[in-house]
Design a protein around this motif. Sequence first.
Motif, PDB file in Angstrom:
ATOM      1  N   GLN A  36       0.836  -1.208   0.000  1.00  0.00           N
ATOM      2  CA  GLN A  36       0.000   0.000   0.000  1.00  0.00           C
ATOM      3  C   GLN A  36       0.872   1.260   0.000  1.00  0.00           C
ATOM      4  OE1 GLN A  36      -3.373   0.069   2.738  1.00  0.00           O
ATOM      5  NE2 GLN A  36      -2.957   2.206   3.222  1.00  0.00           N
ATOM      6  N   TRP A  37       1.912   1.278   0.811  1.00  0.00           N
ATOM      7  CA  TRP A  37       2.785   2.448   0.867  1.00  0.00           C
ATOM      8  C   TRP A  37       3.454   2.701  -0.480  1.00  0.00           C
ATOM      9  CZ3 TRP A  37       8.059   3.163   0.133  1.00  0.00           C
ATOM     10  CH2 TRP A  37       8.563   4.412   0.510  1.00  0.00           C
ATOM     11  N   LEU A  38       3.873   1.639  -1.134  1.00  0.00           N
ATOM     12  CA  LEU A  38       4.604   1.792  -2.396  1.00  0.00           C
ATOM     13  C   LEU A  38       3.704   2.177  -3.550  1.00  0.00           C
ATOM     14  CD1 LEU A  38       7.390   1.422  -3.848  1.00  0.00           C
ATOM     15  CD2 LEU A  38       6.618  -0.915  -4.384  1.00  0.00           C
ATOM     16  N   THR A  39       2.505   1.573  -3.627  1.00  0.00           N
ATOM     17  CA  THR A  39       1.675   1.699  -4.829  1.00  0.00           C
ATOM     18  C   THR A  39       0.400   2.500  -4.642  1.00  0.00           C
ATOM     19  OG1 THR A  39       0.364  -0.295  -4.394  1.00  0.00           O
ATOM     20  CG2 THR A  39       2.490  -0.584  -5.545  1.00  0.00           C
ATOM     21  N   GLY A  40      -0.107   2.583  -3.419  1.00  0.00           N
ATOM     22  CA  GLY A  40      -1.406   3.206  -3.165  1.00  0.00           C
ATOM     23  C   GLY A  40      -2.551   2.227  -3.145  1.00  0.00           C
ATOM     24  N   PHE A  41      -2.306   0.954  -3.450  1.00  0.00           N
ATOM     25  CA  PHE A  41      -3.374  -0.042  -3.480  1.00  0.00           C
ATOM     26  C   PHE A  41      -3.820  -0.391  -2.061  1.00  0.00           C
ATOM     27  CE2 PHE A  41      -4.555  -4.672  -3.643  1.00  0.00           C
ATOM     28  CZ  PHE A  41      -5.774  -4.485  -4.273  1.00  0.00           C
ATOM     29  N   GLN A  42      -5.128  -0.297  -1.801  1.00  0.00           N
ATOM     30  CA  GLN A  42      -5.661  -0.500  -0.462  1.00  0.00           C
ATOM     31  C   GLN A  42      -6.432  -1.801  -0.301  1.00  0.00           C
ATOM     32  OE1 GLN A  42      -7.885   2.986   0.684  1.00  0.00           O
ATOM     33  NE2 GLN A  42      -6.264   4.375   0.009  1.00  0.00           N
ATOM     34  N   GLY A  43      -6.390  -2.683  -1.293  1.00  0.00           N
ATOM     35  CA  GLY A  43      -7.060  -3.963  -1.177  1.00  0.00           C
ATOM     36  C   GLY A  43      -6.362  -4.867  -0.181  1.00  0.00           C
ATOM     37  N   SER A  44      -6.986  -6.008   0.106  1.00  0.00           N
ATOM     38  CA  SER A  44      -6.452  -6.919   1.118  1.00  0.00           C
ATOM     39  C   SER A  44      -5.665  -8.075   0.526  1.00  0.00           C
ATOM     40  CB  SER A  44      -7.588  -7.472   1.977  1.00  0.00           C
ATOM     41  OG  SER A  44      -8.517  -8.192   1.187  1.00  0.00           O
ATOM     42  N   ALA A  45      -5.467  -8.104  -0.786  1.00  0.00           N
ATOM     43  CA  ALA A  45      -4.679  -9.161  -1.420  1.00  0.00           C
ATOM     44  C   ALA A  45      -4.065  -8.615  -2.697  1.00  0.00           C
ATOM     45  CB  ALA A  45      -5.555 -10.384  -1.728  1.00  0.00           C
ATOM     46  N   GLY A  46      -2.767  -8.785  -2.830  1.00  0.00           N
ATOM     47  CA  GLY A  46      -2.099  -8.315  -4.036  1.00  0.00           C
ATOM     48  C   GLY A  46      -0.592  -8.419  -3.898  1.00  0.00           C
ATOM     49  N   THR A  47       0.096  -8.258  -5.022  1.00  0.00           N
ATOM     50  CA  THR A  47       1.554  -8.326  -5.080  1.00  0.00           C
ATOM     51  C   THR A  47       2.029  -7.359  -6.153  1.00  0.00           C
ATOM     52  OG1 THR A  47       1.545 -10.674  -4.461  1.00  0.00           O
ATOM     53  CG2 THR A  47       3.557  -9.843  -5.472  1.00  0.00           C
ATOM     54  N   ALA A  48       3.202  -6.784  -5.952  1.00  0.00           N
ATOM     55  CA  ALA A  48       3.833  -5.971  -6.992  1.00  0.00           C
ATOM     56  C   ALA A  48       5.200  -6.556  -7.299  1.00  0.00           C
ATOM     57  CB  ALA A  48       3.959  -4.518  -6.551  1.00  0.00           C
ATOM     58  N   ALA A  49       5.666  -6.333  -8.501  1.00  0.00           N
ATOM     59  CA  ALA A  49       7.021  -6.705  -8.903  1.00  0.00           C
ATOM     60  C   ALA A  49       7.633  -5.515  -9.624  1.00  0.00           C
ATOM     61  CB  ALA A  49       7.010  -7.941  -9.800  1.00  0.00           C
ATOM     62  N   VAL A  50       8.870  -5.207  -9.284  1.00  0.00           N
ATOM     63  CA  VAL A  50       9.541  -4.026  -9.817  1.00  0.00           C
ATOM     64  C   VAL A  50      10.816  -4.437 -10.544  1.00  0.00           C
ATOM     65  CG1 VAL A  50      10.720  -1.877  -9.193  1.00  0.00           C
ATOM     66  CG2 VAL A  50       8.605  -2.534  -8.018  1.00  0.00           C
ATOM     67  N   LEU A  51      11.004  -3.918 -11.743  1.00  0.00           N
ATOM     68  CA  LEU A  51      12.228  -4.087 -12.519  1.00  0.00           C
ATOM     69  C   LEU A  51      12.773  -2.692 -12.853  1.00  0.00           C
ATOM     70  CD1 LEU A  51      11.147  -6.965 -14.950  1.00  0.00           C
ATOM     71  CD2 LEU A  51      12.771  -7.131 -13.045  1.00  0.00           C
ATOM     72  N   PRO A  52      13.971  -2.583 -13.423  1.00  0.00           N
ATOM     73  CA  PRO A  52      14.539  -1.253 -13.671  1.00  0.00           C
ATOM     74  C   PRO A  52      13.677  -0.337 -14.537  1.00  0.00           C
ATOM     75  CG  PRO A  52      16.246  -2.918 -13.837  1.00  0.00           C
ATOM     76  CD  PRO A  52      14.952  -3.654 -13.680  1.00  0.00           C
ATOM     77  N   GLY A  53      13.023  -0.861 -15.555  1.00  0.00           N
ATOM     78  CA  GLY A  53      12.274   0.004 -16.449  1.00  0.00           C
ATOM     79  C   GLY A  53      10.780  -0.199 -16.435  1.00  0.00           C
ATOM     80  N   MET A  54      10.307  -1.101 -15.597  1.00  0.00           N
ATOM     81  CA  MET A  54       8.868  -1.380 -15.571  1.00  0.00           C
ATOM     82  C   MET A  54       8.495  -1.985 -14.231  1.00  0.00           C
ATOM     83  SD  MET A  54       8.727  -4.751 -18.028  1.00  0.00           S
ATOM     84  CE  MET A  54       9.675  -3.944 -19.310  1.00  0.00           C
ATOM     85  N   ALA A  55       7.192  -1.993 -13.962  1.00  0.00           N
ATOM     86  CA  ALA A  55       6.672  -2.592 -12.733  1.00  0.00           C
ATOM     87  C   ALA A  55       5.257  -3.077 -13.013  1.00  0.00           C
ATOM     88  CB  ALA A  55       6.691  -1.593 -11.586  1.00  0.00           C
ATOM     89  N   ALA A  56       4.802  -3.998 -12.202  1.00  0.00           N
ATOM     90  CA  ALA A  56       3.454  -4.558 -12.377  1.00  0.00           C
ATOM     91  C   ALA A  56       2.830  -4.792 -11.017  1.00  0.00           C
ATOM     92  CB  ALA A  56       3.514  -5.864 -13.164  1.00  0.00           C
ATOM     93  N   ILE A  57       1.493  -4.750 -10.988  1.00  0.00           N
ATOM     94  CA  ILE A  57       0.751  -5.096  -9.780  1.00  0.00           C
ATOM     95  C   ILE A  57      -0.237  -6.200 -10.138  1.00  0.00           C
ATOM     96  CG2 ILE A  57      -0.963  -3.238 -10.111  1.00  0.00           C
ATOM     97  CD1 ILE A  57      -0.901  -3.050  -6.938  1.00  0.00           C
ATOM     98  N   PHE A  58      -0.319  -7.193  -9.264  1.00  0.00           N
ATOM     99  CA  PHE A  58      -1.072  -8.417  -9.523  1.00  0.00           C
ATOM    100  C   PHE A  58      -2.224  -8.517  -8.526  1.00  0.00           C
ATOM    101  CE2 PHE A  58       3.326  -8.777 -10.630  1.00  0.00           C
ATOM    102  CZ  PHE A  58       3.351  -9.441 -11.846  1.00  0.00           C
ATOM    103  N   THR A  59      -3.443  -8.544  -9.025  1.00  0.00           N
ATOM    104  CA  THR A  59      -4.631  -8.663  -8.187  1.00  0.00           C
ATOM    105  C   THR A  59      -5.636  -9.591  -8.857  1.00  0.00           C
ATOM    106  OG1 THR A  59      -5.611  -6.706  -9.222  1.00  0.00           O
ATOM    107  CG2 THR A  59      -4.399  -6.358  -7.172  1.00  0.00           C
ATOM    108  N   ASP A  60      -6.552 -10.131  -8.046  1.00  0.00           N
ATOM    109  CA  ASP A  60      -7.569 -11.024  -8.607  1.00  0.00           C
ATOM    110  C   ASP A  60      -8.829 -10.236  -8.957  1.00  0.00           C
ATOM    111  OD1 ASP A  60      -9.347 -10.914  -6.285  1.00  0.00           O
ATOM    112  OD2 ASP A  60      -7.912 -12.220  -5.266  1.00  0.00           O
ATOM    113  N   GLY A  61      -9.854 -10.968  -9.390  1.00  0.00           N
ATOM    114  CA  GLY A  61     -11.057 -10.338  -9.922  1.00  0.00           C
ATOM    115  C   GLY A  61     -11.813  -9.464  -8.943  1.00  0.00           C
ATOM    116  N   ARG A  62     -11.605  -9.649  -7.635  1.00  0.00           N
ATOM    117  CA  ARG A  62     -12.287  -8.820  -6.642  1.00  0.00           C
ATOM    118  C   ARG A  62     -11.860  -7.365  -6.731  1.00  0.00           C
ATOM    119  NH1 ARG A  62     -10.441 -12.059  -1.446  1.00  0.00           N
ATOM    120  NH2 ARG A  62      -8.569 -12.132  -2.745  1.00  0.00           N
TER     121      ARG A  62
END
Length: 600
Positions: free
Chosen positions: A44-70
Amino acid sequence: MSIYSSRLEALRTELSNRQLDGFVIPLTDEHMSEYVGDYALRLQWLTGFQGSAGTAAVLPGMAAIFTDGRYKVQVRDQVDGALYSYQDVPAVQPADWLEAEASKGMRIGYDAWLATKTWARATETRLKAKGISLTPADGNPIDAIWPDQPAPSAAPLSVHEDEFAGQSGAEKRAQIADWLKSETADAVVIAALDSVAWTLNIRGSDVSHTPVALAFAVVRSDGTATLFVEPGKVTPEVRAHMGADVDVAPRDGFAAALEQMGKDGLTVALDPSSCVAAIFQLLAAAGAKIIERRDPALLPKAVKNDTELEGSRAAHIRDGGAVTRFLKWIEETAPGGELDELGAAAKLHDIRRESNLLRDLSFDTISAAGPNAALPHYRVSEESNRKIALNSIFLCDSGGQYTDGTTDVTRTVVVGTPTDEMKERFTRVLKGHIALATQTFPKGTRGTQLDSLARMHLWRGGVDYGHGTGHGVGSFLAVHEGPQRISAANYPGAGADEPLRAGMILSNEPGYYKEGEYGIRIENLVIVEPREIDGAEGEYLGFETITFAPIDLNLVAAEMLTSEERDWLNGYHDDVRAKITPELKNAEDQAWLANATRAI
């Protein structure tokens, strides 16, 4: 530059200083918890996402956030798409994305205290095949760049009296000791926070709305145990309650204790679903023999004893009185057009507190008006707060923590006049709820085998919902408790492969969500109970409904109900009226309930 852009840049700089090219940020803690303390809200601190389940992955030139259908809508509202690409789980997992986007020779970091051994090993194997290394970080790099990161809670532990637990901590430890002997193991590490609390009959307030303490426990084959927790959190009352056979050691000494267990050549049982990779790594490196076994507290915690079941029934009747008074207040107040989501949530909390028995909410109340109700795990904030409009749907999913039980109830009501579509969709949800509530099934049945009962009427209308149908619930513990679940294999909570057993408590909560317009959910809690059937060949089970609050008849298309479904609804409302009327202290509330539960 936005605050989240600057935080992402700071993380990349920190990773570079550590000779890392990427990092994986899950939303969990050192105990693989679903709900975590504020200090662990790194995602939440890094991305702003306030859901209760999720993951982020960061690389030098890109990043992604992974969440389910909820969280499909929520993540797009809260996380900047220019910084993170949106990835839908389970279609794309972090390992999939890293394998596709990371380059040969890159070093991807992870926190071994926030990952399972299974995830670390599988991800390491996949990335290694592409010449990419997965490396446990020495300390979490986000902690190094989070200047005002909250400290872990210092709140004291509390005693959970045997009169509510139904079994002493000594008896529970003796059962675990017998199990260890049968497994020829010397000790078991209990890492799940609710398992620690259950085993020792203690509670805490280190995680919002879940009465647990940040602690690990080691139980040995002679029935003794060590609780690893900040010593200042242990009051004299708690020490006396746990008894002389339970030692207390500092939480920051847990890693050294694991190493000593290895040096002593002990055989240690670990549950790979709750014991993080770091625990495995420390024990293995020190020479311990590790056996992978399910947490021995998991099933006894899920199968409630008679004391816990009676306490839960009492808590639900008390809570049902509060919810009923709230529904009356909503009906009277909301049509004025000035009531908003925050005001509704605050009012419900106030009503629950009037009993003087409420210890906490069991989760942040989902107070959702109109299109916000279409977000299954919506959490109201000052920014998202909406007024409850006339001729719209209001959904409220809420619960309370009481010393004798944990509640979780969802009611959906219409403010004003519903559309025909609203009534049709609501009635399909209700029919699914009834189908599950009334089903009998043979012993050994799994939640996956029952899930379609709650969906079949929605499917016939060409619609569905993107979450599980039922989760386990604790006894003055976690509102989401495993291993029991009711879910399809392709929805969050998948893998509901645990046989349902008498004494388990689950939710029954089918729903429907029309993006941008409204959402519907009807949730009651149920107890799995034995069922006597004349001529039955084998043992059969069914559900006892223990949640009592009116279902909005203004949203029911009575012509869509069969006679059996109509009988169930009328019978349920008879029970609501009989059990909740004594909880209401004035004639006006009682009259309102009588009308809200009238026969149709």
